[in-house]
Design a protein around this motif. Structure first.
Motif, PDB file in Angstrom:
ATOM      1  N   GLY A 102     -42.023  -9.924  86.574  1.00 34.69           N
ATOM      2  CA  GLY A 102     -42.993  -8.745  86.864  1.00 34.69           C
ATOM      3  C   GLY A 102     -41.795  -7.823  87.308  1.00 34.69           C
ATOM      4  O   GLY A 102     -41.111  -8.189  87.666  1.00 34.69           O
ATOM      5  N   VAL A 103     -42.261  -6.573  88.081  1.00 40.89           N
ATOM      6  CA  VAL A 103     -41.571  -5.712  88.112  1.00 40.89           C
ATOM      7  C   VAL A 103     -41.817  -5.171  89.916  1.00 40.89           C
ATOM      8  O   VAL A 103     -43.060  -5.000  90.738  1.00 40.89           O
ATOM      9  N   TYR A 104     -40.617  -4.884  90.780  1.00 42.29           N
ATOM     10  CA  TYR A 104     -41.136  -4.036  92.371  1.00 42.29           C
ATOM     11  C   TYR A 104     -40.726  -3.496  92.136  1.00 42.29           C
ATOM     12  O   TYR A 104     -39.686  -2.983  92.001  1.00 42.29           O
ATOM     13  N   ALA A 105     -41.094  -2.326  92.367  1.00 38.28           N
ATOM     14  CA  ALA A 105     -40.992  -0.864  92.787  1.00 38.28           C
ATOM     15  C   ALA A 105     -40.657  -0.243  93.968  1.00 38.28           C
ATOM     16  O   ALA A 105     -42.069  -1.146  95.181  1.00 38.28           O
ATOM     17  N   PHE A 106     -40.164   0.001  94.405  1.00 43.89           N
ATOM     18  CA  PHE A 106     -38.977   0.410  95.744  1.00 43.89           C
ATOM     19  C   PHE A 106     -39.286   2.172  95.771  1.00 43.89           C
ATOM     20  O   PHE A 106     -38.359   2.832  94.700  1.00 43.89           O
ATOM     21  N   VAL A 107     -40.058   2.832  96.437  1.00 49.59           N
ATOM     22  CA  VAL A 107     -39.940   4.395  96.493  1.00 49.59           C
ATOM     23  C   VAL A 107     -38.841   4.674  97.613  1.00 49.59           C
ATOM     24  O   VAL A 107     -38.658   4.374  98.888  1.00 49.59           O
ATOM     25  N   LEU A 108     -37.952   5.386  96.538  1.00 50.09           N
ATOM     26  CA  LEU A 108     -36.541   5.365  97.742  1.00 50.09           C
ATOM     27  C   LEU A 108     -36.609   7.228  98.693  1.00 50.09           C
ATOM     28  O   LEU A 108     -37.016   7.367  99.878  1.00 50.09           O
ATOM     29  N   ILE A 116     -48.972   4.314  91.323  1.00 49.13           N
ATOM     30  CA  ILE A 116     -48.580   3.136  90.544  1.00 49.13           C
ATOM     31  C   ILE A 116     -49.656   2.426  90.304  1.00 49.13           C
ATOM     32  O   ILE A 116     -49.947   1.545  91.827  1.00 49.13           O
ATOM     33  N   ASN A 117     -50.169   2.524  89.199  1.00 45.01           N
ATOM     34  CA  ASN A 117     -51.347   1.982  88.330  1.00 45.01           C
ATOM     35  C   ASN A 117     -52.558   1.704  89.776  1.00 45.01           C
ATOM     36  O   ASN A 117     -53.060   1.218  90.255  1.00 45.01           O
ATOM     37  N   GLY A 118     -52.816   3.041  89.813  1.00 43.58           N
ATOM     38  CA  GLY A 118     -53.659   3.877  91.078  1.00 43.58           C
ATOM     39  C   GLY A 118     -53.460   3.625  92.258  1.00 43.58           C
ATOM     40  O   GLY A 118     -53.771   3.491  93.448  1.00 43.58           O
ATOM     41  N   GLN A 119     -52.466   2.858  92.771  1.00 43.24           N
ATOM     42  CA  GLN A 119     -51.729   2.721  93.904  1.00 43.24           C
ATOM     43  C   GLN A 119     -50.793   3.723  94.998  1.00 43.24           C
ATOM     44  O   GLN A 119     -49.913   4.001  94.212  1.00 43.24           O
ATOM     45  N   LYS A 120     -51.146   4.520  96.091  1.00 38.65           N
ATOM     46  CA  LYS A 120     -50.392   5.136  96.860  1.00 38.65           C
ATOM     47  C   LYS A 120     -49.753   4.898  97.021  1.00 38.65           C
ATOM     48  O   LYS A 120     -49.630   4.367  98.084  1.00 38.65           O
ATOM     49  N   LEU A 121     -48.434   5.571  97.270  1.00 38.02           N
ATOM     50  CA  LEU A 121     -46.959   4.514  97.672  1.00 38.02           C
ATOM     51  C   LEU A 121     -46.436   5.876  98.506  1.00 38.02           C
ATOM     52  O   LEU A 121     -45.866   7.241  97.746  1.00 38.02           O
ATOM     53  N   HIS A 122     -45.795   5.357  99.916  1.00 38.10           N
ATOM     54  CA  HIS A 122     -44.986   6.600 100.436  1.00 38.10           C
ATOM     55  C   HIS A 122     -42.783   5.923 100.263  1.00 38.10           C
ATOM     56  O   HIS A 122     -43.408   5.514 100.135  1.00 38.10           O
ATOM     57  N   ARG A 123     -42.725   6.446 100.763  1.00 45.44           N
ATOM     58  CA  ARG A 123     -41.424   6.183 100.735  1.00 45.44           C
ATOM     59  C   ARG A 123     -40.568   5.090 101.567  1.00 45.44           C
ATOM     60  O   ARG A 123     -41.840   4.845 102.861  1.00 45.44           O
ATOM     61  N   ARG A 124     -40.474   4.703 101.004  1.00 42.04           N
ATOM     62  CA  ARG A 124     -39.893   3.040 101.700  1.00 42.04           C
ATOM     63  C   ARG A 124     -40.652   1.632 101.332  1.00 42.04           C
ATOM     64  O   ARG A 124     -40.856   0.976 101.967  1.00 42.04           O
ATOM     65  N   ASP A 125     -42.179   2.537 100.865  1.00 42.11           N
ATOM     66  CA  ASP A 125     -43.140   1.871 100.841  1.00 42.11           C
ATOM     67  C   ASP A 125     -42.649   0.606  98.739  1.00 42.11           C
ATOM     68  O   ASP A 125     -41.986   0.945  97.998  1.00 42.11           O
ATOM     69  N   GLY A 126     -42.719  -0.907  99.148  1.00 46.92           N
ATOM     70  CA  GLY A 126     -43.073  -1.177  98.379  1.00 46.92           C
ATOM     71  C   GLY A 126     -44.106  -1.776  97.437  1.00 46.92           C
ATOM     72  O   GLY A 126     -44.529  -1.795  98.059  1.00 46.92           O
ATOM     73  N   HIS A 177     -46.026  -3.617 100.229  1.00 48.83           N
ATOM     74  CA  HIS A 177     -45.990  -3.623 101.471  1.00 48.83           C
ATOM     75  C   HIS A 177     -45.287  -2.552 101.987  1.00 48.83           C
ATOM     76  O   HIS A 177     -44.599  -1.771 100.939  1.00 48.83           O
ATOM     77  N   LYS A 178     -45.552  -2.253 103.012  1.00 47.76           N
ATOM     78  CA  LYS A 178     -45.707  -0.277 102.969  1.00 47.76           C
ATOM     79  C   LYS A 178     -44.916  -0.806 103.871  1.00 47.76           C
ATOM     80  O   LYS A 178     -43.809  -1.658 104.802  1.00 47.76           O
ATOM     81  N   ALA A 179     -44.011   0.397 104.108  1.00 52.01           N
ATOM     82  CA  ALA A 179     -42.298   1.032 105.268  1.00 52.01           C
ATOM     83  C   ALA A 179     -42.296  -0.165 106.266  1.00 52.01           C
ATOM     84  O   ALA A 179     -41.582  -0.575 106.606  1.00 52.01           O
ATOM     85  N   GLU A 180     -43.258   0.804 106.658  1.00 46.46           N
ATOM     86  CA  GLU A 180     -43.950  -0.021 108.477  1.00 46.46           C
ATOM     87  C   GLU A 180     -43.765  -1.622 108.496  1.00 46.46           C
ATOM     88  O   GLU A 180     -43.798  -2.024 109.353  1.00 46.46           O
ATOM     89  N   SER A 181     -44.148  -2.061 107.904  1.00 39.93           N
ATOM     90  CA  SER A 181     -44.252  -3.299 107.800  1.00 39.93           C
ATOM     91  C   SER A 181     -42.911  -4.288 107.606  1.00 39.93           C
ATOM     92  O   SER A 181     -42.518  -5.760 107.710  1.00 39.93           O
ATOM     93  N   ARG A 182     -41.715  -3.533 106.698  1.00 38.30           N
ATOM     94  CA  ARG A 182     -40.686  -4.933 107.281  1.00 38.30           C
ATOM     95  C   ARG A 182     -39.806  -5.121 108.569  1.00 38.30           C
ATOM     96  O   ARG A 182     -40.444  -4.553 109.352  1.00 38.30           O
ATOM     97  N   GLY A 183     -39.296  -6.104 108.465  1.00 41.44           N
ATOM     98  CA  GLY A 183     -38.727  -6.549 109.112  1.00 41.44           C
ATOM     99  C   GLY A 183     -37.366  -5.973 109.936  1.00 41.44           C
ATOM    100  O   GLY A 183     -37.313  -4.424 108.970  1.00 41.44           O
ATOM    101  N   HIS A 184     -37.198  -4.951 110.793  1.00 41.47           N
ATOM    102  CA  HIS A 184     -36.364  -4.410 111.177  1.00 41.47           C
ATOM    103  C   HIS A 184     -35.129  -5.255 112.226  1.00 41.47           C
ATOM    104  O   HIS A 184     -36.070  -6.180 113.524  1.00 41.47           O
TER     105      HIS A 184
END
Length: 237
Positions: free
Chosen positions: A187-193, A199-209, A6-13
C-alpha cells in the motif's frame, strides 16, 4: 482500491514546551485503536524541537527508524560511535535490530528544528544495528519523484530491512503524474508536506495523510506548489 484519510487536524498532539509533536498514528500518550499503523508503517511523527533542546539518550530495538529534516539542524549521537548533523535534504536511517541507544537534539540554540520521525516494522528481527544517511539534491525531485528509501543497497536511496520505498516530490501547480506501486500487495501512504494535491480524486491539504491499498497505481495532481512524501510499504506485518 481501499483508502483511509487522516486529516491534519485529526492527528494526536503533544506539547512539552521544548517539543511540539503531531502523531499520525498512536504514540506515547496518544492512543487510537483505529490508528495504530498502516501496514508496516508504525510511526509518523511531525516534530518541532526548540533551540538547544532535544531527546536524551534512549533505547530502541527491532525497528527501522527514519528521520527526514524539514528545516534546521538535527544533531545525532549513538552508542555505535556515530555523531553528526542532518539537515534538510538529508535522510537518516537507523536499523535498531538487537538494540541501539541514541540521542537527538537541536544543534542550534537560536532556531527551531523540524523533522519527520518515522518507524517501520522490519522484515528481519535481531539484525546487527546500523546507521546510514544520505544527502539528496532538491533539483532531482522537481516535478518528479525522488526515491530516498529502498529495500536494497543496490537500489536508489538509503536501504532498510523492509520491502519499502519512500519517495519525495516537489511539484508545480497543475503538474500531474502517475505513481506505480513498487511491489504487489504493498500500500502507499501519502503525506502532504506543503501545499495541496489531489490523489485519485481525493483533495488533500498540508499535513493530510492518505493511505491507499488494493491498487497498483496512484493518480496525483498538484493543486498548488506542493511537496509530497510517498511511503510504499507492505500491508502485512
Amino acid at each position: 482500491m481501499q483508502t483511509v484519510l487522516h486529516k491534519a487536524e485529526s492527528r494526536g498532539h503533544a506539547s512539552h514546551g521544548w517539543l511540539n509533536s503531531y502523531h499520525t498514528f498512536s504514540f506515547a500518550g496518544y492512543s487510537d485503536p483505529s490508528r495504530v499503523h498502516f501496514g508496516v508503517l508504525r510511526v509518523l511523527n511531525d516534530d518541532t524541537v526548540a533551540g538547544g533542546m532535544g531527546f536524551g539518550t534512549h533505547p530502541h530495538d527491532n525497528m527501522e527508524i527514519i528521520s527526514i529534516p524539514l528545516s534546521g539542524d538535527l544533531e545525532h549521537k549513538d552508542n555505535m560511535g556515530n555523531h553528526g548533523i542532518i539537515r534538510r535534504g538529508d535522510v537518516q536511517v537507523m536499523s535498531a535490530g538487537t538494540g541501539v541507544a541514541h540521542s537527538e537534539k537541536n544543534h542550534n540554540k537560536d532556531q527551531e528544528v523540524k523533522f519527520l520521525q518515522i518507524w517501520v516494522f522490519p522484515n528481519q528481527r535481531g539484525v546487527k544495528p546500523r546507521y546510514a544517511q544520505q544527502t539528496f539534491r532538491a533539483e532531482d525531485r522537481h516535478n518528479q519523484f525522488q526515491q530516498v528509501i529502498s529495500p536494497s543497497p543496490d537500489d536508489a536511496g538509503v536501504w532498510i530491512h523492509q520491502d519499502a520505498w519512500f519517495s519525495l516530490g516537489d511539484f508545480d501547480p497543475g503538474f500531474q503524474t502517475e505513481y506505480q506501486v513498487k511491489k504487489a500487495g504493498n500500500g502507499v501512504y501519502a503525506f502532504v508536506l506543503e501545499g495541496e494535491v489531489t490523489i485519485n480524486g481525493q483533495k488533500l491539504h498540508r499535513r493530510d495523510g492518505l493511505g491507499s491499498w488494493d491498487t497498483d497505481s496512484l493518480s496525483i495532481q498538484a493543486d498548488s506548489q506542493a511537496q509530497l512524501l510517498l511511503m510504499d510499504v507492505p500491508m502485512s506485518l
